[in-house]
Write a protein that holds these residues in place. Structure first.
Motif, PDB file in Angstrom:
ATOM      1  N   MET A   1      23.985  92.454  88.722  1.00  0.00           N
ATOM      2  CA  MET A   1      23.436  92.132  90.028  1.00  0.00           C
ATOM      3  C   MET A   1      24.489  92.469  91.084  1.00  0.00           C
ATOM      4  O   MET A   1      25.653  92.124  90.939  1.00  0.00           O
ATOM      5  CB  MET A   1      23.071  90.645  90.071  1.00  0.00           C
ATOM      6  CG  MET A   1      22.466  90.184  91.367  1.00  0.00           C
ATOM      7  SD  MET A   1      22.077  88.411  91.376  1.00  0.00           S
ATOM      8  CE  MET A   1      21.055  88.252  89.934  1.00  0.00           C
ATOM      9  N   ARG A   2      24.041  93.140  92.141  1.00  0.00           N
ATOM     10  CA  ARG A   2      24.936  93.567  93.209  1.00  0.00           C
ATOM     11  C   ARG A   2      24.349  93.185  94.565  1.00  0.00           C
ATOM     12  O   ARG A   2      23.131  93.049  94.705  1.00  0.00           O
ATOM     13  CB  ARG A   2      25.136  95.085  93.202  1.00  0.00           C
ATOM     14  CG  ARG A   2      25.539  95.710  91.900  1.00  0.00           C
ATOM     15  CD  ARG A   2      26.937  95.516  91.464  1.00  0.00           C
ATOM     16  NE  ARG A   2      27.894  95.930  92.483  1.00  0.00           N
ATOM     17  CZ  ARG A   2      29.168  95.582  92.461  1.00  0.00           C
ATOM     18  NH1 ARG A   2      29.636  94.819  91.513  1.00  0.00           N
ATOM     19  NH2 ARG A   2      29.983  95.979  93.395  1.00  0.00           N
TER      20      ARG A   2
ATOM     21  N   ASP B   1      20.855  94.579  96.151  1.00  0.00           N
ATOM     22  CA  ASP B   1      19.786  94.784  95.164  1.00  0.00           C
ATOM     23  C   ASP B   1      18.519  94.081  95.625  1.00  0.00           C
ATOM     24  O   ASP B   1      18.575  93.015  96.252  1.00  0.00           O
ATOM     25  CB  ASP B   1      20.188  94.225  93.797  1.00  0.00           C
ATOM     26  CG  ASP B   1      21.184  95.097  93.055  1.00  0.00           C
ATOM     27  OD1 ASP B   1      21.470  96.212  93.525  1.00  0.00           O
ATOM     28  OD2 ASP B   1      21.682  94.650  91.998  1.00  0.00           O
TER      29      ASP B   1
ATOM     30  N   TYR C   1      14.847  92.419  94.392  1.00  0.00           N
ATOM     31  CA  TYR C   1      14.159  91.840  93.242  1.00  0.00           C
ATOM     32  C   TYR C   1      12.817  91.266  93.674  1.00  0.00           C
ATOM     33  O   TYR C   1      12.703  90.687  94.756  1.00  0.00           O
ATOM     34  CB  TYR C   1      14.978  90.695  92.628  1.00  0.00           C
ATOM     35  CG  TYR C   1      16.222  91.151  91.915  1.00  0.00           C
ATOM     36  CD1 TYR C   1      16.191  91.462  90.565  1.00  0.00           C
ATOM     37  CD2 TYR C   1      17.428  91.270  92.596  1.00  0.00           C
ATOM     38  CE1 TYR C   1      17.343  91.874  89.900  1.00  0.00           C
ATOM     39  CE2 TYR C   1      18.578  91.680  91.946  1.00  0.00           C
ATOM     40  CZ  TYR C   1      18.525  91.979  90.593  1.00  0.00           C
ATOM     41  OH  TYR C   1      19.667  92.393  89.943  1.00  0.00           O
TER      42      TYR C   1
ATOM     43  N   ALA D   1      16.137  90.553  99.019  1.00  0.00           N
ATOM     44  CA  ALA D   1      17.383  91.322  98.963  1.00  0.00           C
ATOM     45  C   ALA D   1      18.533  90.346  98.763  1.00  0.00           C
ATOM     46  O   ALA D   1      18.638  89.337  99.467  1.00  0.00           O
ATOM     47  CB  ALA D   1      17.584  92.091 100.268  1.00  0.00           C
TER      48      ALA D   1
ATOM     49  N   GLN E   1      29.918  89.678  96.810  1.00  0.00           N
ATOM     50  CA  GLN E   1      29.967  90.026  95.391  1.00  0.00           C
ATOM     51  C   GLN E   1      30.731  89.005  94.554  1.00  0.00           C
ATOM     52  O   GLN E   1      30.337  88.704  93.438  1.00  0.00           O
ATOM     53  CB  GLN E   1      30.554  91.427  95.198  1.00  0.00           C
ATOM     54  CG  GLN E   1      30.264  92.005  93.833  1.00  0.00           C
ATOM     55  CD  GLN E   1      28.785  92.124  93.540  1.00  0.00           C
ATOM     56  OE1 GLN E   1      27.997  92.580  94.356  1.00  0.00           O
ATOM     57  NE2 GLN E   1      28.374  91.706  92.346  1.00  0.00           N
TER      58      GLN E   1
ATOM     59  N   CYS F   1      19.701  85.067  99.495  1.00  0.00           N
ATOM     60  CA  CYS F   1      18.822  86.230  99.584  1.00  0.00           C
ATOM     61  C   CYS F   1      18.064  86.206 100.906  1.00  0.00           C
ATOM     62  O   CYS F   1      17.904  85.158 101.525  1.00  0.00           O
ATOM     63  CB  CYS F   1      17.810  86.221  98.440  1.00  0.00           C
ATOM     64  SG  CYS F   1      18.548  86.335  96.800  1.00  0.00           S
TER      65      CYS F   1
ATOM     66  N   GLU G   1      14.004 102.654  98.642  1.00  0.00           N
ATOM     67  CA  GLU G   1      14.646 101.482  98.033  1.00  0.00           C
ATOM     68  C   GLU G   1      13.815 100.904  96.890  1.00  0.00           C
ATOM     69  O   GLU G   1      14.132  99.833  96.380  1.00  0.00           O
ATOM     70  CB  GLU G   1      14.890 100.406  99.104  1.00  0.00           C
ATOM     71  CG  GLU G   1      15.961 100.772 100.112  1.00  0.00           C
ATOM     72  CD  GLU G   1      15.489 101.754 101.188  1.00  0.00           C
ATOM     73  OE1 GLU G   1      16.318 102.537 101.670  1.00  0.00           O
ATOM     74  OE2 GLU G   1      14.291 101.745 101.542  1.00  0.00           O
TER      75      GLU G   1
ATOM     76  N   TYR H   1      13.967  93.718  88.773  1.00  0.00           N
ATOM     77  CA  TYR H   1      14.694  94.611  89.672  1.00  0.00           C
ATOM     78  C   TYR H   1      13.747  95.659  90.256  1.00  0.00           C
ATOM     79  O   TYR H   1      12.967  96.278  89.534  1.00  0.00           O
ATOM     80  CB  TYR H   1      15.821  95.285  88.890  1.00  0.00           C
ATOM     81  CG  TYR H   1      16.629  96.287  89.666  1.00  0.00           C
ATOM     82  CD1 TYR H   1      17.635  95.874  90.521  1.00  0.00           C
ATOM     83  CD2 TYR H   1      16.393  97.650  89.524  1.00  0.00           C
ATOM     84  CE1 TYR H   1      18.393  96.791  91.226  1.00  0.00           C
ATOM     85  CE2 TYR H   1      17.146  98.574  90.224  1.00  0.00           C
ATOM     86  CZ  TYR H   1      18.141  98.147  91.074  1.00  0.00           C
ATOM     87  OH  TYR H   1      18.888  99.059  91.776  1.00  0.00           O
TER      88      TYR H   1
ATOM     89  N   GLY I   1      14.978  97.851  93.239  1.00  0.00           N
ATOM     90  CA  GLY I   1      15.804  98.960  93.711  1.00  0.00           C
ATOM     91  C   GLY I   1      17.026  98.427  94.429  1.00  0.00           C
ATOM     92  O   GLY I   1      17.323  97.240  94.366  1.00  0.00           O
ATOM     93  N   LYS I   2      17.716  99.326  95.119  1.00  0.00           N
ATOM     94  CA  LYS I   2      18.930  98.910  95.818  1.00  0.00           C
ATOM     95  C   LYS I   2      19.036  99.618  97.152  1.00  0.00           C
ATOM     96  O   LYS I   2      18.416 100.663  97.380  1.00  0.00           O
ATOM     97  CB  LYS I   2      20.164  99.181  94.973  1.00  0.00           C
ATOM     98  CG  LYS I   2      20.438 100.652  94.733  1.00  0.00           C
ATOM     99  CD  LYS I   2      21.669 100.821  93.890  1.00  0.00           C
ATOM    100  CE  LYS I   2      21.955 102.308  93.682  1.00  0.00           C
ATOM    101  NZ  LYS I   2      23.186 102.515  92.938  1.00  0.00           N
TER     102      LYS I   2
END
Length: 109
Positions: free
Chosen positions: A1-2, A5, A7, A24, A29, A41, A61, A85, A87-88
């Motif tokens: 997880m970054r 990201d 979800y 998002a 981090q 988020c 994204e 997930y 995308g990012k």
């Protein structure tokens, strides 16, 4: 997880007309990598009001259509719910997210 990201999360809330909502990850981090069970988020909505606290996102994204990350509506979500997930964000979108968060939290750069 970054950080950055996206979800899809099952909300199950009576207040939210959708059963699922995309979020998002905006936590730093070091917190994401820690043993804390939750991360901060921002929700993604299909509405966009051209506010400085919103970040445009879309098919690049991993979404089905153009949408916006709403940084004025931050929530804490258990990491265990962030399993689907999508995308990012690109480097450019991450920079825009940072700007939007600074504005939403009224933090001078």
């Amino acid at each position: 997880m970054r950080r950055g990201d996206l979800y899809r999360v099952y909300r199950g809330s009576k207040n939210d007309p959708k059963n699922y909502r995309v979020f998002a990850v905006v936590s730093r981090q070091i917190l994401i990598d820690s043993k804390f069970s939750t991360v901060t988020c921002a929700p993604v909505y299909s509405s966009y009001a051209a506010l400085s606290t919103q970040v445009l996102v879309g098919v690049n994204e991993g979404l089905k259509h153009d949408s916006a990350i709403h940084c004025d509506e931050l929530v804490s979500i258990p990491k265990s719910l962030l399993t689907h997930y999508i995308g990012k964000l690109s480097y450019h979108k991450l920079a825009r997210l940072r700007e939007a968060l600074l504005i939403a939290l009224d933090i001078e750069d």
